[in-house]
Design a protein around this motif. Structure first.
Motif, PDB file in Angstrom:
ATOM      1  N   SER A   1      80.016   6.159  39.400  1.00 25.67           N
ATOM      2  CA  SER A   1      78.929   5.328  39.934  1.00 25.67           C
ATOM      3  C   SER A   1      79.412   4.471  41.091  1.00 25.67           C
ATOM      4  O   SER A   1      78.712   4.316  42.098  1.00 25.67           O
ATOM      5  CB  SER A   1      78.352   4.448  38.819  1.00 25.67           C
ATOM      6  OG  SER A   1      77.875   5.232  37.744  1.00 25.67           O
ATOM      7  N   PHE A   2      80.609   3.899  40.967  1.00 22.66           N
ATOM      8  CA  PHE A   2      81.168   3.093  42.049  1.00 22.66           C
ATOM      9  C   PHE A   2      81.522   3.971  43.248  1.00 22.66           C
ATOM     10  O   PHE A   2      81.301   3.574  44.402  1.00 22.66           O
ATOM     11  CB  PHE A   2      82.394   2.327  41.560  1.00 22.66           C
ATOM     12  CG  PHE A   2      82.088   1.035  40.868  1.00 22.66           C
ATOM     13  CD1 PHE A   2      81.089   0.951  39.910  1.00 22.66           C
ATOM     14  CD2 PHE A   2      82.805  -0.119  41.155  1.00 22.66           C
ATOM     15  CE1 PHE A   2      80.792  -0.245  39.264  1.00 22.66           C
ATOM     16  CE2 PHE A   2      82.526  -1.316  40.521  1.00 22.66           C
ATOM     17  CZ  PHE A   2      81.520  -1.382  39.575  1.00 22.66           C
ATOM     18  N   ASP A   3      82.079   5.141  42.979  1.00 24.27           N
ATOM     19  CA  ASP A   3      82.366   6.069  44.076  1.00 24.27           C
ATOM     20  C   ASP A   3      81.094   6.378  44.849  1.00 24.27           C
ATOM     21  O   ASP A   3      81.090   6.437  46.087  1.00 24.27           O
ATOM     22  CB  ASP A   3      82.945   7.383  43.523  1.00 24.27           C
ATOM     23  CG  ASP A   3      84.366   7.246  43.008  1.00 24.27           C
ATOM     24  OD1 ASP A   3      84.954   6.148  43.134  1.00 24.27           O
ATOM     25  OD2 ASP A   3      84.884   8.240  42.459  1.00 24.27           O
ATOM     26  N   ARG A   4      80.018   6.602  44.125  1.00 24.44           N
ATOM     27  CA  ARG A   4      78.719   6.901  44.741  1.00 24.44           C
ATOM     28  C   ARG A   4      78.266   5.743  45.625  1.00 24.44           C
ATOM     29  O   ARG A   4      77.852   5.933  46.776  1.00 24.44           O
ATOM     30  CB  ARG A   4      77.686   7.164  43.651  1.00 24.44           C
ATOM     31  CG  ARG A   4      76.308   7.631  44.112  1.00 24.44           C
ATOM     32  CD  ARG A   4      75.406   7.791  42.886  1.00 24.44           C
ATOM     33  NE  ARG A   4      74.240   8.626  43.109  1.00 24.44           N
ATOM     34  CZ  ARG A   4      73.003   8.153  43.242  1.00 24.44           C
ATOM     35  NH1 ARG A   4      72.763   6.845  43.197  1.00 24.44           N
ATOM     36  NH2 ARG A   4      71.984   8.983  43.403  1.00 24.44           N
ATOM     37  N   ALA A   5      78.362   4.518  45.102  1.00 27.01           N
ATOM     38  CA  ALA A   5      77.857   3.354  45.827  1.00 27.01           C
ATOM     39  C   ALA A   5      78.610   3.122  47.139  1.00 27.01           C
ATOM     40  O   ALA A   5      78.005   2.725  48.142  1.00 27.01           O
ATOM     41  CB  ALA A   5      77.944   2.113  44.945  1.00 27.01           C
ATOM     42  N   VAL A   6      79.920   3.367  47.152  1.00 30.33           N
ATOM     43  CA  VAL A   6      80.687   3.110  48.379  1.00 30.33           C
ATOM     44  C   VAL A   6      80.659   4.293  49.336  1.00 30.33           C
ATOM     45  O   VAL A   6      81.143   4.179  50.466  1.00 30.33           O
ATOM     46  CB  VAL A   6      82.156   2.733  48.072  1.00 30.33           C
ATOM     47  CG1 VAL A   6      82.226   1.476  47.222  1.00 30.33           C
ATOM     48  CG2 VAL A   6      82.921   3.883  47.427  1.00 30.33           C
ATOM     49  N   THR A   7      80.061   5.406  48.921  1.00 31.60           N
ATOM     50  CA  THR A   7      80.097   6.629  49.728  1.00 31.60           C
ATOM     51  C   THR A   7      78.757   6.970  50.364  1.00 31.60           C
ATOM     52  O   THR A   7      78.721   7.550  51.457  1.00 31.60           O
ATOM     53  CB  THR A   7      80.561   7.823  48.861  1.00 31.60           C
ATOM     54  OG1 THR A   7      81.851   7.525  48.321  1.00 31.60           O
ATOM     55  CG2 THR A   7      80.642   9.103  49.668  1.00 31.60           C
ATOM     56  N   VAL A   8      77.642   6.628  49.717  1.00 32.82           N
ATOM     57  CA  VAL A   8      76.339   7.115  50.188  1.00 32.82           C
ATOM     58  C   VAL A   8      75.922   6.511  51.518  1.00 32.82           C
ATOM     59  O   VAL A   8      75.037   7.031  52.195  1.00 32.82           O
ATOM     60  CB  VAL A   8      75.236   6.854  49.136  1.00 32.82           C
ATOM     61  CG1 VAL A   8      75.482   7.677  47.897  1.00 32.82           C
ATOM     62  CG2 VAL A   8      75.124   5.364  48.795  1.00 32.82           C
ATOM     63  N   GLY A   9      76.529   5.390  51.919  1.00 33.57           N
ATOM     64  CA  GLY A   9      76.208   4.782  53.207  1.00 33.57           C
ATOM     65  C   GLY A   9      75.034   3.837  53.133  1.00 33.57           C
ATOM     66  O   GLY A   9      74.430   3.616  52.078  1.00 33.57           O
ATOM     67  N   GLY A  10      74.694   3.253  54.285  1.00 38.11           N
ATOM     68  CA  GLY A  10      73.558   2.350  54.369  1.00 38.11           C
ATOM     69  C   GLY A  10      73.766   1.059  53.604  1.00 38.11           C
ATOM     70  O   GLY A  10      74.889   0.586  53.410  1.00 38.11           O
ATOM     71  N   PHE A  11      72.647   0.506  53.145  1.00 36.83           N
ATOM     72  CA  PHE A  11      72.670  -0.794  52.481  1.00 36.83           C
ATOM     73  C   PHE A  11      73.593  -0.851  51.265  1.00 36.83           C
ATOM     74  O   PHE A  11      74.396  -1.784  51.130  1.00 36.83           O
ATOM     75  CB  PHE A  11      71.242  -1.191  52.101  1.00 36.83           C
ATOM     76  CG  PHE A  11      71.160  -2.291  51.092  1.00 36.83           C
ATOM     77  CD1 PHE A  11      71.608  -3.569  51.404  1.00 36.83           C
ATOM     78  CD2 PHE A  11      70.653  -2.062  49.830  1.00 36.83           C
ATOM     79  CE1 PHE A  11      71.551  -4.593  50.465  1.00 36.83           C
ATOM     80  CE2 PHE A  11      70.588  -3.068  48.886  1.00 36.83           C
ATOM     81  CZ  PHE A  11      71.042  -4.337  49.207  1.00 36.83           C
TER      82      PHE A  11
END
Length: 533
Positions: free
Chosen positions: A127-137
């Protein structure tokens, strides 16, 4: 916060008859159901998705867990507010911070996802990997807490999760309590991922797969969201209400009529006018939003607003008191008429400008636009309850110094793109509220080049440096206060954003209690309950 009370109207069968979408619910479920109306539209169930709007943040709050959360405190005048100074467990059972401040180690509770599978540190890592990778806000929000790369996160075993920081930061732990770093059922998400969609954005857009207090059982975009309680929630006290129906009602007049009659129990984010008029008959909470400012923004990509004399002229002609009465109904807090000297780090703060027509004329005469100019003043139709009266008063006022402003109404669905993403509006009203309650965090979002809420396209090299230096600095560091004061001095002098007032979030309740104000300005349904009759 101001609050008034009355004896609540009894609802019951009247509730079901008033709301067409509720008819399918069993009559016996009425006592286990609360109905909320809001003018906001939820456009996604996934906060990480590009284009997800602010109204949708509440899905992450209510249906997912974070490692930690903020505590609660009594709000002035009664009721509850989140407490920024207190961090409490949510999915984490406990945590330690290394002596050098670089390693945060979390031990997870024995928790389950809503499909019955166990929550593990591997889910947190994904979940953290996702948050720092998806970009934007989402990615920028994680960066504010020093959470930048997947290699900073480690699942040591099923119940131990470690965060490794590049440098200590006062924002790292609080940043884990905001809506963005929510914990996703990674096995279920990955089963719906594809090569083109490795983070299962399409699946999470329409499904909640968390361990939070509620799950979304029904979402009809533009109409309603139905929350169903998850009885296995380990993140906090069990919610009192089994089902909460959030009905999207664009008309403020209809929202008011429904809550006034007792057909619904909560009207969320109502206009200041309605809050003022309902306060004598219903429970009304009007909470000044911390770290939030309604501002008049001047886009420095447009020639007239590169001239500092023009910006000061406008700041001196704005009819602050009239706007506060007409747009805010004097709810919230004024942000004009402050002292010239800076002796503290309080934010929001009053800027040292007042309505002074002669001074405004003098600044215009000294500018390169002494004869005036034409400009478009843009507002959002979704925010018209405060923007339109403010814009009309500003239009009239700047006309006195030769600025011919034409008011442009932009549909709410297009506002975020035009104002914040493309940053193409010359002169506009804007509202930004920082989630982490420090002035450096506000400047990070609203005064740094290219950042989302810097809709004025403002750039100042010294502000960039000061923001970078103070963002992670402890507030008791001897260098912190002088650097913040210097940031304030530059913002007051440069005026890319002219503060109007600190707004209030208004909530009317009729048959419900347990409302708690949150910085994200969305409804936390987990604390709601039926009021005693």
């Amino acid at each position: 916060m101001t609050q008034t009370r009355r004896t609540f109207l009894k609802t019951g069968a009247a509730l079901m008859g008033a709301l067409p979408f509720a008819r399918a619910l069993p009559a016996a479920a009425a006592t286990d159901t609360l109905v909320v109306v809001s003018g906001q539209t939820i456009n996604s169930l996934d906060l990480h998705r590009t284009g997800t709007n602010r109204a949708s943040y509440q899905i992450a709050v209510n249906c997912y867990d974070r490692l930690v959360t903020f505590g609660a405190k009594e709000a002035p005048g009664g009721g509850l507010s989140y407490d920024y100074s207190t961090i409490e467990p949510e999915l984490a059972e406990s945590w330690t911070i290394s002596e050098d401040g670089l390693t945060l180690t979390f031990t997870l509770k024995d928790a389950t996802f809503q499909d019955g599978s166990k929550v593990t540190a591997h889910d947190v890592k994904w979940s953290f990997d996702r948050a720092v990778t998806v970009g934007g806000f989402p990615t920028t929000q994680m960066q504010a807490g020093g959470l930048v790369r997947p290699d900073q996160f480690e699942a040591v075993d099923d119940r131990t999760f470690v965060v490794k920081l590049d440098k200590p930061s006062k924002l790292s732990l609080p940043d884990l309590a905001v809506p963005v770093p929510f914990i996703i059922n990674s096995a279920l998400a990955k089963s719906h991922a594809t090569e083109a969609d490795p983070w299962a954005m399409e699946y999470l857009h329409q499904n909640t797969i968390g361990s939070g207090a509620y799950t979304v059982s029904r979402w009809t975009p533009g109409q309603q969201v139905v929350y169903e309680r998850f009885d296995g929630w380990a993140g906090g006290p069990a919610p009192k209400v089994k089902r909460i129906i959030l009905r999207e009602v664009p008309s403020a007049a209809t929202q008011r009529a429904l809550v006034e009659r007792g057909d619904v129990q909560v009207a969320f984010d109502i206009p200041d006018k309605d809050a003022s008029e309902l306060a004598d008959s219903l429970t009304v909470f009007s909470t000044p939003i911390e770290n939030c400012i309604h501002a008049l923004c001047l886009n420095t990509n447009f020639a007239p607003f590169t001239d500092p004399e023009v910006r000061k002229a406008i700041a001196c002609v704005v009819p602050y008191e009239d706007i506060f009465r007409a747009a805010a109904y004097e709810r919230g807090a004024p942000l004009w008429g402050g002292e010239a000297g800076i002796t503290d780090t309080a934010w929001p703060r009053k800027f040292p400008y007042v309505t002074d027509l002669e001074k405004a004329k003098a600044h215009m005469a000294a500018s390169g636009y002494a004869e005036g100019f034409d400009v478009t003043l843009s507002i959002s139709t979704d925010l018209a309850t405060w923007m339109e009266p403010a814009a009309l008063l500003i239009q009239e006022a700047v006309g006195k110094i030769g600025i011919n402003a034409t008011v442009e109404k932009i549909p709410g669905a297009n506002w975020r793109t035009a104002c914040l993403v493309e940053k193409r509006l010359a002169m506009h009203l804007e509202n930004f509220g920082g989630w982490l309650n420090t002035p450096d965090y506000y400047f990070f979002w609203a005064y740094q080049k290219g950042h989302l809420f810097n809709s004025s396209n403002y750039y100042n090299e010294e502000v960039e440096q000061l923001t970078s230096e103070t963002l992670h600095m402890p507030m008791d560091d001897p260098e912190y206060a002088p650097k913040i004061a210097r940031m304030f001095e530059i913002a007051i002098e440069d005026l890319p954003r002219i503060p109007l007032y600190q707004p209030a979030l208004n909530v009317a309740m009729n048959g419900a209690d347990g409302y708690e104000f949150w910085f994200h300005r969305q409804l936390d349904v987990r604390t709601l309950g039926a009021a005693e009759s």
